[in-house]
Structures are given as structure tokens and as C-alpha cells.
Design an enzyme around this catalytic site. Structure first.
Site, PDB file in Angstrom:
ATOM      1  N   ASP A 189       1.314   3.786 -59.167  1.00  0.00           N
ATOM      2  CA  ASP A 189       2.494   4.174 -58.385  1.00  0.00           C
ATOM      3  C   ASP A 189       3.601   3.933 -59.519  1.00  0.00           C
ATOM      4  O   ASP A 189       4.044   2.673 -59.795  1.00  0.00           O
ATOM      5  CB  ASP A 189       2.671   3.119 -57.043  1.00  0.00           C
ATOM      6  CG  ASP A 189       3.676   3.780 -56.534  1.00  0.00           C
ATOM      7  OD1 ASP A 189       4.968   3.768 -56.909  1.00  0.00           O
ATOM      8  OD2 ASP A 189       3.792   4.120 -54.905  1.00  0.00           O
ATOM      9  N   HIS A 190       4.331   4.957 -60.165  1.00  0.00           N
ATOM     10  CA  HIS A 190       5.247   4.779 -61.216  1.00  0.00           C
ATOM     11  C   HIS A 190       6.177   3.798 -60.544  1.00  0.00           C
ATOM     12  O   HIS A 190       7.025   3.116 -61.668  1.00  0.00           O
ATOM     13  CB  HIS A 190       5.558   5.971 -61.699  1.00  0.00           C
ATOM     14  CG  HIS A 190       6.587   6.727 -61.173  1.00  0.00           C
ATOM     15  ND1 HIS A 190       6.352   7.420 -59.974  1.00  0.00           N
ATOM     16  CD2 HIS A 190       7.957   6.633 -61.369  1.00  0.00           C
ATOM     17  CE1 HIS A 190       7.487   8.092 -59.570  1.00  0.00           C
ATOM     18  NE2 HIS A 190       8.549   7.574 -60.401  1.00  0.00           N
ATOM     19  N   HIS A 217       5.802   5.185 -52.900  1.00  0.00           N
ATOM     20  CA  HIS A 217       6.785   4.284 -53.504  1.00  0.00           C
ATOM     21  C   HIS A 217       7.514   3.321 -52.566  1.00  0.00           C
ATOM     22  O   HIS A 217       7.838   2.333 -52.767  1.00  0.00           O
ATOM     23  CB  HIS A 217       7.801   5.642 -54.172  1.00  0.00           C
ATOM     24  CG  HIS A 217       7.120   6.548 -55.041  1.00  0.00           C
ATOM     25  ND1 HIS A 217       5.998   6.173 -55.882  1.00  0.00           N
ATOM     26  CD2 HIS A 217       7.360   7.625 -55.363  1.00  0.00           C
ATOM     27  CE1 HIS A 217       5.558   6.993 -56.444  1.00  0.00           C
ATOM     28  NE2 HIS A 217       6.413   8.216 -56.173  1.00  0.00           N
TER      29      HIS A 217
HETATM   30  C1  BG6 Z   1       7.413  11.410 -57.461  1.00  0.00           C
HETATM   31  C2  BG6 Z   1       7.612  12.320 -56.227  1.00  0.00           C
HETATM   32  O1  BG6 Z   1       6.285  10.674 -57.113  1.00  0.00           O
HETATM   33  O2  BG6 Z   1       8.498  10.560 -57.533  1.00  0.00           O
HETATM   34  C3  BG6 Z   1       8.687  13.088 -56.553  1.00  0.00           C
HETATM   35  O3  BG6 Z   1       6.424  13.323 -56.195  1.00  0.00           O
HETATM   36  C4  BG6 Z   1       9.908  12.250 -56.588  1.00  0.00           C
HETATM   37  O4  BG6 Z   1       9.012  14.131 -55.485  1.00  0.00           O
HETATM   38  C5  BG6 Z   1       9.576  11.284 -58.032  1.00  0.00           C
HETATM   39  O5  BG6 Z   1      11.262  13.134 -57.307  1.00  0.00           O
HETATM   40  C6  BG6 Z   1      10.802  10.426 -57.674  1.00  0.00           C
HETATM   41  O6  BG6 Z   1      10.703   9.420 -58.951  1.00  0.00           O
HETATM   42  P1  BG6 Z   1      11.939   8.823 -59.992  1.00  0.00           P
HETATM   43  O7  BG6 Z   1      11.488   7.642 -60.881  1.00  0.00           O
HETATM   44  O8  BG6 Z   1      12.557   9.975 -60.117  1.00  0.00           O
HETATM   45  O9  BG6 Z   1      12.684   7.921 -58.671  1.00  0.00           O
END
Ligand code: BG6
Length: 483
Positions: free
Chosen positions: A177-178, A240
Site C-alpha cells: 500500500d504505497h 490508503h
Molecule cells: C492510488 C489510487 O492508489 O492512489 C489513485 O488508485 C490515487 O486513484 C492515488 O490518485 C493517490 O496517491 P498519492 O500518492 O498521489 O496520494
């Protein structure tokens, strides 16, 4: 601030889908950065795998171009760039057939860490895992890395876990989960558990409610086909925002290690009350600000998919009894802004007349952009005119506080190195994933059954009116979305 970099052990990292978007934009630049910072050992190798035939030289050319586009530091460090390109190799493998697997097995060294990053569609996860195992390429110590979408409901997540589990033990599976790779998200744990200040107040005695906002200014861009089957609840909340909620609400783990942390997160998910449709608001952005509407973006005029969701959530346990958590996320909002706001209760006894109306203390943890924390406090308004009160922010931007040379690494830099180190703390465990789906599934089902359209909202605003009402009806209000 001097960064303290500890090199990882030599490794062979195989990237399936090496010529895809994630690999170009994120994985390869992240690996380059780790080499630039001296964390990637000289014996490390990255083996790109994809369907098309390509020589190792061609792949190097491809990566050179990707870095020119996505990693500005590459042009400034030509020697490191050449060393990085020299660490690359490429192999065409038919992931649905037998071609290429034996050659892949031969390429890998027996005495180094072996990791497989599946940067491919989720329908291929099971096939690749099975073939890695069948061809004897996956050893008992190999790691396999997968990323969302990890299922679209509990049943599919269980099926995916079962498929991976046939070939890999749980300790070998790294579910990304990044958000967990973001420095500021990790900082949430440091803030809570490395300071004596907050934890004694971190409960229903002192906290009135918590708000978690992940606002985006972009729309669904080119991802309409995926997004329209997913929607904000599945795309952002199940993963997230759930992670942010868990890190905010969990009990202090006895140790900072993978199972201790993940056990505590799991307890939070299990303590969540079922989501009630009346505590949820769905929205869909209209055209505006020079951009098309959601319906135009996804090319489906009948779509009921939400590009915005707001929820009122209860964590039904001792610490959080009676403390609502309000969550919201959406696309095409006023600004890109993610923050966690902890709103404290007012002091129990008012000795100054204005205290009844004074703003409560708020701790704002800004995750992006401009990471930092702000504590909103009440002080005496300067001057001799009596005891008037005013609110001041105690503001700390991490970039300013940490000083020159401070850089927040991209999430993938941290996560990829953790894979090589064999540290699963910042990765989701299988049971956590399943429980998180189990929590969102009934709401998805209720929405589908009601067949109601999401509420339209203006691009560049803060979401549908109903989302404001979700807090107003409790006598509360959201913090403004602003950059
Ligand atoms: C991704 C979603 O996991 O996270 C996207 O699929 C979203 O829809 C993105 O834009 C948001 O990530 P960050 O790091 O830009 O907040």
C-alpha cells in the site's frame, strides 16, 4: 541533516511488467535513487521481464529514457547512471505459457536475495506465482511483491491470498500500500510512539473527533476503465485511508516489527462498527474549471460510481468509545491535500467568559504537500483590554525543521529496500486485507441495492453539500480543503 544509509544485501530483483507505467515512473527511478544514495550494492541486479522481445541493450535504452523523463537527478550523475544501467538485464517471458521461464531460472544467482515484483494486472498474479513455483524459480526465501487492486471484495481477496499462499508462505508475500511508504505516514507512528506528549491524551477522554481527508485535484485522468469499476471507496478508503485510520487509532505495539504492528492494525479493523449507509455520502464531479465531468471522463453517462466519498466511522473499543472518525476522499477537489486532524475536547471548566465559544485545540498532521504538524492553541490576545482569547497555530513544516538537504524519498524507495531487507512492517498482511474488504463490502452492497446516484459536486470545491451536512448534524465541521 545527514542521511544515514545502510546498504542492503546483494539481490536479484525481477520486475514482471518492466516496460509498464509503474515501472517507468516509479520503480526504476526509485531504484536509481537508492543507488545514488549508496544503498544499492554493486552486486545488485534488476531483471526486467515483459512479453516483447528486446535485448538487454534495448532495455537499458528504455530505462535511460524513463529516467530522463522521471528522475531529474539521473542527468546530474552520469557515472551512477551508467552503473545503474549496467545492473540491468532483460528477458522476454510468456507469463501465460512456458517460454522464457527456464532462461529466467538460469539467470538468477543462488546466493543472493531473490525478489519478484509483479507490476502486472492482478489477473496474472496467480499464474506468475504458480509458474515461479512450478519452474523451481521461487526458493523458500524468495519474496513476491504485489500491489493493488488486491481483490475487489472479501471473496476475491481471499481467493488471491489462497492462490499466492499455495506457492509462497505469508512471510514471503509483500502486499504494497504505497501510503505506508510515505515518510509522513510512517511519521505518524514516530509522532505517537516516540513522544511522551500525545499518547496520554490520545483517547476518548481528551479527543472529540478525528478527521482524515485525502483530497486530490486531479480527476480520473486516463484510468476511467479501472476507476469506474472501483470508485472512491474501493480505490482509496479500503486501502490508503484504512491504513491512516489504523495508524491513528491503533494501540502502541510492544515492538516495531512486522507482526506486532500488523496485529495492532488488525485489531482496529476488527473493532470498526459496520458502516451504515446513512453515515455515508457519495459524490461525482461535474464538468468545470476547464475539465470534463466524471461521466465524460469515464465515457459512461449512466455511471453510478462515486469519485468522492465521506464517511462517519466508529472504532468500537475502549480507547475510542464515542469518538467519531470522519473520513473523506475525492477527485477534482479544491487542492491536493492529505491530512489527519485530531480535534480535542474543550477544557472541562471555563474560567474565561469566551471559553464557551473558543475553538478547540486541534492537532493537524499534514501528510502532503508540505508535510508537517500544526497545533492550534488558544492564548491571550495581547493588550490591556481584559482577558480576551485568540487562537494561534504552533506550526512546524518538516522540510524547514529538518533543514537544507532534507529530502522525502518516494514511497517506493523505502518499500523496495524493505523487500530486500525482508522487513514486512510496512506491508499489508493477508488477514488485514481480507478484514478491510469485509468492512467495506456491506456498504458497497447497500449502495448497489439502493441504486441511488452519487450527489454531483463542483470541480474545484470541497465535495457535495451532503458531506458538509454529515458533520453539521453532529455540530462539527470539516477543516477547509486548501493547499
Ligand atoms: C492510488 C489510487 O492508489 O492512489 C489513485 O488508485 C490515487 O486513484 C492515488 O490518485 C493517490 O496517491 P498519492 O500518492 O498521489 O496520494
Amino acid at each position: 541533516m545527514v542521511s544515514r544509509v545502510i546498504p542492503v544485501n546483494p539481490f536479484d530483483l525481477v520486475i514482471f511488467g518492466a516496460t509498464g507505467d509503474l515501472s517507468r515512473r516509479k520503480l526504476l527511478p526509485a531504484l536509481f535513487r537508492r543507488m545514488l544514495d549508496g544503498q544499492m550494492p554493486i552486486e545488485a541486479r534488476i531483471i526486467g521481464v515483459a512479453r516483447s522481445k528486446m535485448s538487454g541493450k534495448d532495455f537499458q535504452g528504455f530505462v535511460r529514457e524513463a529516467l530522463a523523463e522521471f528522475e531529474p537527478e539521473a542527468a546530474k550523475a552520469p557515472e551512477v547512471l551508467e552503473a545503474f544501467l549496467a545492473a540491468l538485464d532483460y528477458l522476454a517471458v510468456d507469463v501465460k505459457g512456458d517460454a522464457g521461464w527456464a532462461a529466467l531460472g538460469k539467470k538468477l544467482r543462488p546466493d543472493v536475495v531473490r525478489a519478484f515484483y509483479l507490476s502486472v494486472g492482478p489477473s496474472l498474479f496467480g499464474e506468475i506465482a504458480t509458474r515461479l513455483s512450478r519452474h523451481g524459480i521461487a526458493t523458500p526465501d524468495s519474496r513476491i511483491v504485489v500491489e493493488k487492486p488486491l481483490g475487489h471484495d472479501r471473496a476475491s481477496a481471499e481467493a488471491l491470498n489462497a492462490q499466492l499462499g499455495k506457492c509462497f508462505a505469508e512471510r514471503q508475500v509483500y502486499r504494497i500500500d504505497h501510503y505506508l511508504g510515505k515518510e509522513t505516514v510512517q511519521n505518524l507512528m514516530a509522532l505517537r510512539f516516540a513522544n511522551a506528549l500525545f499518547e496520554p491524551l490520545w483517547n476518548s477522554h481528551y479527543i472529540d473527533h478525528v478527521q482524515i481527508t485525502v483530497a486530490e485535484s486531479i480527476g480520473v485522468e486516463g484510468r476511467g476503465a479501472y476507476y469506474d469499476h472501483s470508485g472512491a471507496l474501493r480505490d482509496m478508503v479500503q486501502n490508503h485511508i484504512m491504513q491512516l485510520l489504523c495508524l491513528t487509532a491503533m494501540e502502541p505495539p510492544a515492538k516495531f516489527n512486522a507482526d506486532f504492528v500488523r496485529d495492532e492494525k488488525l485489531k482496529v479493523i476488527r473493532a470498526l462498527e459496520p458502516l451504515r449507509p446513512e453515515d455515508s455520502v457519495r459524490g461525482q464531479y461535474r464538468a468545470g474549471g476547464g475539465g470534463a465531468s466524471y461521466l465524460e471522463h469515464v465515457g459512461n453517462p449512466e455511471s453510478h460510481t462515486e469519485s468522492f466519498v465521506a464517511l462517519k466511522v466508529a472504532v468500537d473499543n475502549w480507547r475510542w468509545a464515542g469518538v467519531p472518525f470522519y473520513l473523506r476522499t475525492g477527485k477534482r477537489l479544491r487542492a491536493r491535500m492529505s491530512e489527519i486532524v485530531v480535534v480535542f475536547k474543550r477544557p472541562p471548566h471555563a474560567i474565561f467568559p469566551e471559553m464557551a465559544t473558543q475553538a478547540p485545540n486541534e492537532l493537524v498532521i499534514r501528510l502532503q504537500p508540505d508535510e508537517g504538524i500544526t497545533l492550534h492553541m488558544t492564548i491571550k490576545e495581547p493588550g490591556p483590554g481584559g482577558m480576551r482569547l485568540t487562537e494561534v497555530p504552533l506550526d512546524m513544516s518538516f522540510a524547514e525543521a529538518l533543514g537544507e538537504g532534507h529530502r522525502a524519498p518516494d514511497a517506493y524507495e523505502r518499500l523496495l529496500m524493505d523487500v530486500i531487507r525482508g522487513d514486512q512492517t510496512l506491508f499489508m498482511r493477508g488477514d488485514e486485507l481480507e478484514e478491510a474488504w469485509g468492512w467495506v463490502d456491506p456498504l458497497e452492497a447497500a449502495w448497489e441495492e439502493s441504486n441511488e446516484k452519487p450527489k454531483p459536486y463542483d470541480a474545484g470545491g470541497s465535495g457535495p453539500e451532503d458531506a458538509l451536512a454529515l458533520l453539521h448534524r453532529d455540530g462539527r465541521k470539516w477543516r477547509e480543503i486548501e493547499s
